[in-house]
Design an enzyme around this catalytic site. Structure first.
Site, PDB file in Angstrom:
ATOM      1  N   CYS A  89      30.348   4.751  -3.461  1.00 13.72           N
ATOM      2  CA  CYS A  89      29.940   4.976  -4.855  1.00 13.72           C
ATOM      3  C   CYS A  89      30.059   6.414  -5.351  1.00 13.72           C
ATOM      4  O   CYS A  89      30.380   6.635  -6.514  1.00 13.72           O
ATOM      5  CB  CYS A  89      28.537   4.427  -5.091  1.00 13.72           C
ATOM      6  SG  CYS A  89      28.449   2.655  -4.766  1.00 13.72           S
ATOM      7  N   HIS A 107      24.783   7.754 -10.991  1.00 15.39           N
ATOM      8  CA  HIS A 107      25.415   6.511 -10.559  1.00 15.39           C
ATOM      9  C   HIS A 107      24.572   5.342 -11.074  1.00 15.39           C
ATOM     10  O   HIS A 107      23.348   5.338 -10.952  1.00 15.39           O
ATOM     11  CB  HIS A 107      25.482   6.493  -9.032  1.00 15.39           C
ATOM     12  CG  HIS A 107      25.975   5.204  -8.466  1.00 15.39           C
ATOM     13  ND1 HIS A 107      27.048   4.521  -9.001  1.00 15.39           N
ATOM     14  CD2 HIS A 107      25.540   4.467  -7.406  1.00 15.39           C
ATOM     15  CE1 HIS A 107      27.242   3.423  -8.296  1.00 15.39           C
ATOM     16  NE2 HIS A 107      26.344   3.359  -7.331  1.00 15.39           N
ATOM     17  N   ASN A 119      26.742  -2.264 -11.013  1.00 16.64           N
ATOM     18  CA  ASN A 119      27.187  -1.180 -10.136  1.00 16.64           C
ATOM     19  C   ASN A 119      28.706  -1.294  -9.955  1.00 16.64           C
ATOM     20  O   ASN A 119      29.182  -2.229  -9.316  1.00 16.64           O
ATOM     21  CB  ASN A 119      26.447  -1.302  -8.803  1.00 16.64           C
ATOM     22  CG  ASN A 119      26.804  -0.219  -7.812  1.00 16.64           C
ATOM     23  OD1 ASN A 119      27.810   0.464  -7.966  1.00 16.64           O
ATOM     24  ND2 ASN A 119      25.988  -0.072  -6.793  1.00 16.64           N
TER      25      ASN A 119
HETATM   26  N1  COA Z   1      16.923 -13.524  -7.426  1.00 14.13           N
HETATM   27  C1  COA Z   1      15.678 -13.926  -7.097  1.00 14.13           C
HETATM   28  N2  COA Z   1      15.040 -13.536  -5.989  1.00 14.13           N
HETATM   29  C2  COA Z   1      15.679 -12.711  -5.156  1.00 14.13           C
HETATM   30  C3  COA Z   1      16.977 -12.236  -5.421  1.00 14.13           C
HETATM   31  C4  COA Z   1      17.602 -12.689  -6.607  1.00 14.13           C
HETATM   32  N3  COA Z   1      18.831 -12.301  -6.954  1.00 14.13           N
HETATM   33  N4  COA Z   1      17.357 -11.416  -4.436  1.00 14.13           N
HETATM   34  C5  COA Z   1      16.338 -11.367  -3.566  1.00 14.13           C
HETATM   35  N5  COA Z   1      15.333 -12.147  -3.998  1.00 14.13           N
HETATM   36  C6  COA Z   1      14.028 -12.392  -3.375  1.00 14.13           C
HETATM   37  C7  COA Z   1      14.023 -12.120  -1.887  1.00 14.13           C
HETATM   38  O1  COA Z   1      14.513 -13.244  -1.180  1.00 14.13           O
HETATM   39  C8  COA Z   1      12.586 -11.844  -1.615  1.00 14.13           C
HETATM   40  O2  COA Z   1      11.902 -13.058  -1.535  1.00 14.13           O
HETATM   41  P1  COA Z   1      10.685 -13.246  -0.493  1.00 14.13           P
HETATM   42  O3  COA Z   1       9.640 -12.265  -0.911  1.00 14.13           O
HETATM   43  O4  COA Z   1      10.307 -14.669  -0.700  1.00 14.13           O
HETATM   44  O5  COA Z   1      11.274 -12.951   0.847  1.00 14.13           O
HETATM   45  C9  COA Z   1      12.107 -11.127  -2.876  1.00 14.13           C
HETATM   46  O6  COA Z   1      13.082 -11.461  -3.901  1.00 14.13           O
HETATM   47  C10 COA Z   1      12.028  -9.631  -2.734  1.00 14.13           C
HETATM   48  O7  COA Z   1      13.226  -9.185  -2.133  1.00 14.13           O
HETATM   49  P2  COA Z   1      13.508  -7.663  -1.935  1.00 14.13           P
HETATM   50  O8  COA Z   1      14.855  -7.503  -1.320  1.00 14.13           O
HETATM   51  O9  COA Z   1      12.364  -6.995  -1.250  1.00 14.13           O
HETATM   52  O10 COA Z   1      13.535  -7.206  -3.463  1.00 14.13           O
HETATM   53  P3  COA Z   1      13.626  -5.762  -4.072  1.00 14.13           P
HETATM   54  O11 COA Z   1      12.523  -5.515  -5.008  1.00 14.13           O
HETATM   55  O12 COA Z   1      13.881  -4.712  -3.001  1.00 14.13           O
HETATM   56  O13 COA Z   1      14.947  -5.866  -4.967  1.00 14.13           O
HETATM   57  C11 COA Z   1      17.231  -5.188  -4.858  1.00 14.13           C
HETATM   58  C12 COA Z   1      16.176  -6.161  -4.352  1.00 14.13           C
HETATM   59  C13 COA Z   1      18.543  -5.510  -4.151  1.00 14.13           C
HETATM   60  C14 COA Z   1      17.386  -5.362  -6.344  1.00 14.13           C
HETATM   61  C15 COA Z   1      16.764  -3.736  -4.542  1.00 14.13           C
HETATM   62  O14 COA Z   1      16.326  -3.646  -3.208  1.00 14.13           O
HETATM   63  C16 COA Z   1      17.834  -2.732  -4.778  1.00 14.13           C
HETATM   64  O15 COA Z   1      18.276  -2.519  -5.879  1.00 14.13           O
HETATM   65  N6  COA Z   1      18.260  -2.014  -3.711  1.00 14.13           N
HETATM   66  C17 COA Z   1      19.296  -1.032  -3.827  1.00 14.13           C
HETATM   67  C18 COA Z   1      20.628  -1.746  -3.854  1.00 14.13           C
HETATM   68  C19 COA Z   1      21.763  -0.837  -4.288  1.00 14.13           C
HETATM   69  O16 COA Z   1      21.639  -0.082  -5.210  1.00 14.13           O
HETATM   70  N7  COA Z   1      22.892  -0.983  -3.603  1.00 14.13           N
HETATM   71  C20 COA Z   1      24.069  -0.278  -3.919  1.00 14.13           C
HETATM   72  C21 COA Z   1      24.067   1.069  -3.340  1.00 14.13           C
HETATM   73  S1  COA Z   1      25.421   2.008  -3.940  1.00 14.13           S
END
Ligand code: COA
Length: 331
Positions: free
Chosen positions: A116, A258, A288
């Site tokens: 990224c 970003h 993204n």
């Molecule tokens: N829709 C609904 N529920 C979802 C989901 C979706 N698309 N994706 C995950 N979940 C659920 C999970 O299964 C989990 O359920 P559980 O509590 O029953 O196990 C719950 O939501 C929480 O998951 P979690 O991964 O802890 O959520 P989060 O608040 O961390 O959000 C992201 C997930 C991916 C949005 C977040 O972690 C994020 O943005 N991370 C950075 C990713 C990024 O920027 N990557 C690129 C880097 S360049």
């Protein structure tokens, strides 16, 4: 310490494929909802390229716009530095395909893999080429078709990514016009690679029936851990770019981070001491787009009149590797 500025970012151009995938479209493919995606990420829709739209083609459209803006033709280009995590082919580089499409006969052309922050890494490389006397006019490109490495059966990643391309002309300056790249900061930590990676399809585990069946040619991500690392690295990158440029947060006109997640952007702005009205946000429209993210945001900011000649910009990004970087630019 190198005398600065000796290079300026003269222009930017972008290409966005017309196809749009909304959160509502995703709810028909995955167990997710528009509310969940907007609340956790700020993303509402992303653009998806057609199969016949290559990364080189998107790059070419963006590059032609950037060259025209800067008053150059492809024949003026000494080097093409193209950042991508999704090259059209593994051999040769997408930069060479772009060179052929542009007819940039004089140029050297190569890809860099920095995920990224690739656009910022490419900008740093361009500065270095200019400083070393390798050329005067460098085309810096960040271009992606992330839809081709996204697993649309995995709701934790499928909601995040989109396609697009951005290009900038980075060229030598005497500094007399006041414009210039005042600092760059680039860093990596390979120990964090397993947080965001594509396990299969490369030289270690070449494409095979097994790789395809296991879907290991798609991106895998530990979302929470990536989130935490992103906030920390973006904070360090903001501090370092401003320190190296000798400027304070109060002097920055616009932060262009970003566009990965609105919550990461807000945390970065808070750490940098910048109010959200000094932060460019378009993650809602593009998701993204990895290395295309910063030029897409910069181009929009220029179009909206938020970046004008003389504006002081702080650019910052993080990504797989982990890699992170930043730049302070007088536009
Ligand atoms: N829709 C609904 N529920 C979802 C989901 C979706 N698309 N994706 C995950 N979940 C659920 C999970 O299964 C989990 O359920 P559980 O509590 O029953 O196990 C719950 O939501 C929480 O998951 P979690 O991964 O802890 O959520 P989060 O608040 O961390 O959000 C992201 C997930 C991916 C949005 C977040 O972690 C994020 O943005 N991370 C950075 C990713 C990024 O920027 N990557 C690129 C880097 S360049």
């Amino acid at each position: 310490m190198i005398r600065r500025p000796f290079a300026e970012m003269a222009s930017v151009g972008v290409a966005v494929p017309p196809g749009i995938l909304t959160n509502h479209d995703l709810t028909r493919m995955l167990d997710t909802s528009d509310e969940w995606i907007v609340e956790r990420t700020g993303i509402r829709e992303r653009h998806i390229a057609r199969p016949d739209q290559s990364v080189a083609m998107l790059s070419c459209e963006a590059s032609m716009k950037a060259l025209e803006q800067a008053g150059h033709t492809p024949r003026d280009v000494d080097a093409i530095v193209l950042a991508t995590a999704t090259p059209d082919r593994l051999l040769p580089s997408t930069a060479c395909d772009l060179q052929a499409l542009l007819g940039a006969e004089k140029a050297m052309a190569f890809d860099i893999a920095a995920a990224c922050p690739g656009f910022l890494f490419a900008t740093g490389v361009a500065e270095g080429l200019i400083a070393a006397g390798q050329g005067e006019v460098v085309l810096v490109v960040g271009a992606e078709k992330l839809s081709t490495i996204t697993d649309f059966q995995d709701r934790s990643t499928a909601i995040l990514f989109g396609d697009g391309a951005g290009a900038a002309v980075v060229r030598r300056t005497s500094g007399a016009n006041g414009r210039g790249i005042l600092s760059t900061f680039l860093k990596s930590d390979g120990k964090l690679a397993p947080l965001l990676y594509r396990p299969g399809g490369g030289a270690m585990d070449p494409i095979s029936e097994k790789v395809v069946c296991e879907r290991s040619h798609y991106m895998k991500m530990a979302g929470r851990e990536v989130f935490k690392a992103a906030v920390l690295t973006m904070a360090e990158a903001c501090d370092e770019a401003m320190r190296r440029a000798g400027v304070s947060a109060g002097e920055i006109d616009l932060l262009i981070p970003h566009q990965a997640n609105i919550r990461i952007i807000e945390a970065t702005a808070k750490h940098a001491g910048l109010p959200m009205d000094k932060v460019m946000v378009n993650v809602d429209r593009y998701g993204n787009t990895s290395s295309a993210s910063i030029p897409l945001a910069l181009d929009q900011a220029i179009g909206e009149g938020r970046v004008k000649p003389g504006s002081l910009l702080l650019l910052v990004a993080f990504g797989a590797g982990f890699t992170w970087g930043s730049a302070v630019i007088r536009w």
